[in-house]
Design a protein around this motif. Structure first.
Motif, PDB file in Angstrom:
ATOM      1  N   THR A  59       0.841  -1.254   0.094  1.00 62.46           N
ATOM      2  CA  THR A  59      -0.026   0.036  -0.011  1.00 62.46           C
ATOM      3  C   THR A  59       0.811   1.243   0.128  1.00 62.46           C
ATOM      4  OG1 THR A  59      -1.575  -1.152   1.281  1.00 62.46           O
ATOM      5  CG2 THR A  59      -1.917   1.119   1.028  1.00 62.46           C
ATOM      6  N   PRO A  60       0.686   2.145  -1.009  1.00 61.13           N
ATOM      7  CA  PRO A  60       1.509   3.434  -0.976  1.00 61.13           C
ATOM      8  C   PRO A  60       0.884   4.523   0.166  1.00 61.13           C
ATOM      9  CG  PRO A  60       0.038   3.409  -2.688  1.00 61.13           C
ATOM     10  CD  PRO A  60      -0.248   2.139  -2.191  1.00 61.13           C
ATOM     11  N   GLY A  61       1.320   5.635  -0.036  1.00 58.29           N
ATOM     12  CA  GLY A  61       1.009   6.702   0.693  1.00 58.29           C
ATOM     13  C   GLY A  61      -0.035   7.882   0.173  1.00 58.29           C
ATOM     14  N   GLY A  62      -0.143   8.606   0.644  1.00 53.73           N
ATOM     15  CA  GLY A  62      -1.166   9.781   0.226  1.00 53.73           C
ATOM     16  C   GLY A  62      -2.353   9.260  -0.312  1.00 53.73           C
ATOM     17  N   ARG A  63      -2.907  10.157  -1.238  1.00 51.18           N
ATOM     18  CA  ARG A  63      -4.248   9.502  -2.037  1.00 51.18           C
ATOM     19  C   ARG A  63      -3.623   9.215  -3.506  1.00 51.18           C
ATOM     20  NH1 ARG A  63      -8.757  13.864   0.036  1.00 51.18           N
ATOM     21  NH2 ARG A  63      -9.294  12.756   1.972  1.00 51.18           N
ATOM     22  N   VAL A  94       1.345   4.604  -8.779  1.00 54.85           N
ATOM     23  CA  VAL A  94       2.106   5.646  -8.601  1.00 54.85           C
ATOM     24  C   VAL A  94       3.440   5.303  -8.823  1.00 54.85           C
ATOM     25  CG1 VAL A  94       2.267   5.129  -6.294  1.00 54.85           C
ATOM     26  CG2 VAL A  94       2.894   7.633  -6.892  1.00 54.85           C
ATOM     27  N   PRO A  95       4.343   6.104  -9.456  1.00 60.26           N
ATOM     28  CA  PRO A  95       5.721   5.746  -9.671  1.00 60.26           C
ATOM     29  C   PRO A  95       6.309   5.443  -8.753  1.00 60.26           C
ATOM     30  CG  PRO A  95       5.218   7.641 -11.167  1.00 60.26           C
ATOM     31  CD  PRO A  95       3.962   7.383 -10.069  1.00 60.26           C
ATOM     32  N   GLY A  96       7.145   4.314  -8.757  1.00 61.90           N
ATOM     33  CA  GLY A  96       7.995   3.778  -7.668  1.00 61.90           C
ATOM     34  C   GLY A  96       7.495   2.549  -6.825  1.00 61.90           C
ATOM     35  N   ASP A 116      -6.402   0.181  -5.306  1.00 64.89           N
ATOM     36  CA  ASP A 116      -6.636   1.673  -5.440  1.00 64.89           C
ATOM     37  C   ASP A 116      -7.523   1.463  -4.128  1.00 64.89           C
ATOM     38  OD1 ASP A 116      -5.203   2.315  -7.274  1.00 64.89           O
ATOM     39  OD2 ASP A 116      -6.756   2.391  -8.808  1.00 64.89           O
ATOM     40  N   ARG A 117      -7.034   2.218  -3.031  1.00 66.10           N
ATOM     41  CA  ARG A 117      -7.844   2.563  -1.760  1.00 66.10           C
ATOM     42  C   ARG A 117      -9.125   3.485  -2.326  1.00 66.10           C
ATOM     43  NH1 ARG A 117      -3.269   5.007   1.194  1.00 66.10           N
ATOM     44  NH2 ARG A 117      -2.600   5.500  -0.733  1.00 66.10           N
ATOM     45  N   PRO A 118     -10.270   3.194  -1.376  1.00 66.83           N
ATOM     46  CA  PRO A 118     -11.201   4.320  -1.745  1.00 66.83           C
ATOM     47  C   PRO A 118     -10.523   5.920  -1.806  1.00 66.83           C
ATOM     48  CG  PRO A 118     -11.898   2.966   0.001  1.00 66.83           C
ATOM     49  CD  PRO A 118     -10.463   2.512  -0.275  1.00 66.83           C
ATOM     50  N   ASN A 119     -10.902   6.523  -2.759  1.00 59.81           N
ATOM     51  CA  ASN A 119     -10.415   7.964  -2.942  1.00 59.81           C
ATOM     52  C   ASN A 119      -9.091   7.908  -3.626  1.00 59.81           C
ATOM     53  OD1 ASN A 119     -12.850   8.649  -1.519  1.00 59.81           O
ATOM     54  ND2 ASN A 119     -11.668   9.113   0.480  1.00 59.81           N
ATOM     55  N   CYS A 120      -8.753   6.788  -4.125  1.00 63.92           N
ATOM     56  CA  CYS A 120      -7.295   6.868  -4.899  1.00 63.92           C
ATOM     57  C   CYS A 120      -7.670   6.120  -6.301  1.00 63.92           C
ATOM     58  CB  CYS A 120      -6.281   6.028  -3.991  1.00 63.92           C
ATOM     59  SG  CYS A 120      -5.883   6.477  -2.295  1.00 63.92           S
ATOM     60  N   GLY A 151       6.404  14.282 -12.711  1.00 60.43           N
ATOM     61  CA  GLY A 151       5.380  13.509 -12.102  1.00 60.43           C
ATOM     62  C   GLY A 151       6.015  13.272 -10.511  1.00 60.43           C
ATOM     63  N   PHE A 152       5.117  12.393 -10.055  1.00 61.52           N
ATOM     64  CA  PHE A 152       5.264  12.158  -8.370  1.00 61.52           C
ATOM     65  C   PHE A 152       6.498  11.008  -8.299  1.00 61.52           C
ATOM     66  CE2 PHE A 152       4.259  13.019  -4.182  1.00 61.52           C
ATOM     67  CZ  PHE A 152       4.596  11.568  -3.500  1.00 61.52           C
ATOM     68  N   ASN A 153       7.763  11.287  -7.823  1.00 62.05           N
ATOM     69  CA  ASN A 153       8.711  10.485  -7.903  1.00 62.05           C
ATOM     70  C   ASN A 153       9.158  10.224  -6.552  1.00 62.05           C
ATOM     71  OD1 ASN A 153       9.998  12.815  -7.532  1.00 62.05           O
ATOM     72  ND2 ASN A 153      11.464  12.084  -8.916  1.00 62.05           N
ATOM     73  N   MET A 154       8.272  10.474  -5.524  1.00 61.08           N
ATOM     74  CA  MET A 154       8.885  10.476  -4.187  1.00 61.08           C
ATOM     75  C   MET A 154       8.965   9.166  -3.467  1.00 61.08           C
ATOM     76  SD  MET A 154       6.806  13.741  -2.913  1.00 61.08           S
ATOM     77  CE  MET A 154       7.937  14.251  -1.448  1.00 61.08           C
ATOM     78  N   PHE A 155       8.424   8.128  -4.341  1.00 60.00           N
ATOM     79  CA  PHE A 155       8.532   6.589  -4.013  1.00 60.00           C
ATOM     80  C   PHE A 155       9.461   6.078  -4.658  1.00 60.00           C
ATOM     81  CE2 PHE A 155       3.620   7.407  -3.177  1.00 60.00           C
ATOM     82  CZ  PHE A 155       3.810   7.894  -2.115  1.00 60.00           C
ATOM     83  N   ASP A 156      10.126   6.576  -5.496  1.00 61.18           N
ATOM     84  CA  ASP A 156      11.285   5.676  -6.318  1.00 61.18           C
ATOM     85  C   ASP A 156      12.155   4.915  -5.426  1.00 61.18           C
ATOM     86  OD1 ASP A 156       9.909   6.806  -8.455  1.00 61.18           O
ATOM     87  OD2 ASP A 156      11.447   8.344  -9.025  1.00 61.18           O
ATOM     88  N   THR A 157      12.615   5.606  -4.264  1.00 63.28           N
ATOM     89  CA  THR A 157      13.612   4.948  -3.408  1.00 63.28           C
ATOM     90  C   THR A 157      13.007   3.481  -2.739  1.00 63.28           C
ATOM     91  OG1 THR A 157      12.955   6.504  -1.603  1.00 63.28           O
ATOM     92  CG2 THR A 157      14.989   7.003  -3.079  1.00 63.28           C
ATOM     93  N   TRP A 158      11.872   3.287  -2.771  1.00 64.28           N
ATOM     94  CA  TRP A 158      11.421   2.298  -2.010  1.00 64.28           C
ATOM     95  C   TRP A 158      11.731   0.979  -2.490  1.00 64.28           C
ATOM     96  CZ3 TRP A 158       5.351   3.439  -0.917  1.00 64.28           C
ATOM     97  CH2 TRP A 158       5.367   4.614  -0.121  1.00 64.28           C
TER      98      TRP A 158
END
Length: 301
Positions: free
Chosen positions: A38-42, A47-49, A68-72, A280-287
């Motif tokens: 499960t990723p973060g945010g909405r 999501v990339p990463g 995809d969680r509700p609202n995602c 884009g949103f790449n803050m999860f790329d390190t995961w």
């Protein structure tokens, strides 16, 4: 005529209806224990990463459920429960029940860590092991969540009525991903919607005895499964090192390891995105760098 058609799915995607709304998911891999990642945010499961980490876990002998969680993403918008994470924990329980998976491994970062912890607390019979990283906490990290998740919708409905939700980019994206969400939003009574949003906002008010927003510290006694915590980086205001260590004290027997990525990885990614240097949103790329440590933990516990 209002478009009420649901999400357009890829060949590898499936849906389950929970509380009258679609939950979109996919399962990677053919054999092995199931890891719910499960990723973060909405942010959606795309999501990339996130997928590189999922693929690394599959290569290590596990199956991985992305959802995809509700609202995602492509899933339905939903608004109920003590907090959004409480709602998602209930949704995940229903999803796993529908799939008849048996107990699973829960792994999540940032908001996904909070969702995973709450699922383990509220529905312990569904969980065999728990892996957490980028745990949100502290004054700044908690307050920013209320600002991001609740305040825009509250202000829109207060001043424009329920139709004001259609002016918010986040809900426009949910409608684009799943056209049925337009009607789901507009069907809400404005006063009832505001009551839910205010309740969710209050969960993000920092309170004594709540290391995690909206979760009393005493509830962590319900987590009795092996748990791995990848601590937050030094100087990470969103996911403080202190919060990770406090959670490790609350979950008896949990293991804590240093992050495999740079201590300031989140700050660097946040700055790059704010300055327009990241596509884009790449803050999860390190995961994906956590895969070796996660696989080691899962194979020996």
């Amino acid at each position: 005529m209002t478009n009420t058609v649901g999400p357009r799915l890829r060949r590898d995607e499936r849906t389950v209806v929970v509380d009258g709304g679609d939950v979109v998911y996919e399962i990677l891999g053919d054999t092995g224990e199931l890891v719910v990642l499960t990723p973060g945010g909405r942010f959606s499961k795309d999501v990339p990463g996130l997928r590189p980490l999922a693929e690394a876990l599959v290569a290590g002998g596990f199956r991985v459920l992305l959802w995809d969680r509700p609202n995602c993403g492509k899933s339905a918008v939903q608004f109920y429960g003590a907090s959004e994470s409480h709602m998602r924990a209930e949704t995940l329980r229903a999803l796993l029940t529908s799939l008849d998976t048996g107990p699973v491994i829960l792994a999540g970062g940032s908001g996904g860590a909070r969702d995973s912890m709450l699922t383990a607390i509220l529905y312990p019979e569904f969980v065999t092991r728990l892996v957490l990283w980028n745990i949100v906490g502290g004054v700044y990290g908690t307050f920013i969540l209320g600002h991001v998740y609740s305040l825009p919708s509250i202000e829109a409905v207060r001043f424009q009525g329920i139709e004001g939700l259609l002016s918010i980019a986040e809900w426009q994206e949910r409608i684009a991903d799943n056209p049925a969400n337009r009607r789901r939003l507009l069907d809400w009574d404005a006063a009832e919607f505001l009551a839910v949003m205010m309740r969710w906002l209050k969960a993000f008010v920092v309170k004594p005895g709540q290391t995690i927003p909206g979760v009393d510290d005493g509830m962590f006694d319900r987590i009795a499964v092996p748990t791995l915590i990848i601590r937050g980086g030094s100087g990470d205001l969103n996911h403080p090192k202190r919060t990770s260590l406090e959670v490790s004290c609350l979950i008896r027997g949990s293991e804590v390891i240093d992050p495999p990525w740079p201590e300031d990885a989140w700050e660097r990614a946040s700055q790059a995105r704010a300055q327009g240097k990241a596509k884009g949103f790449n803050m999860f790329d390190t995961w994906v760098q956590a895969a070796p440590a996660i696989l080691d933990f899962l194979t020996r516990t």
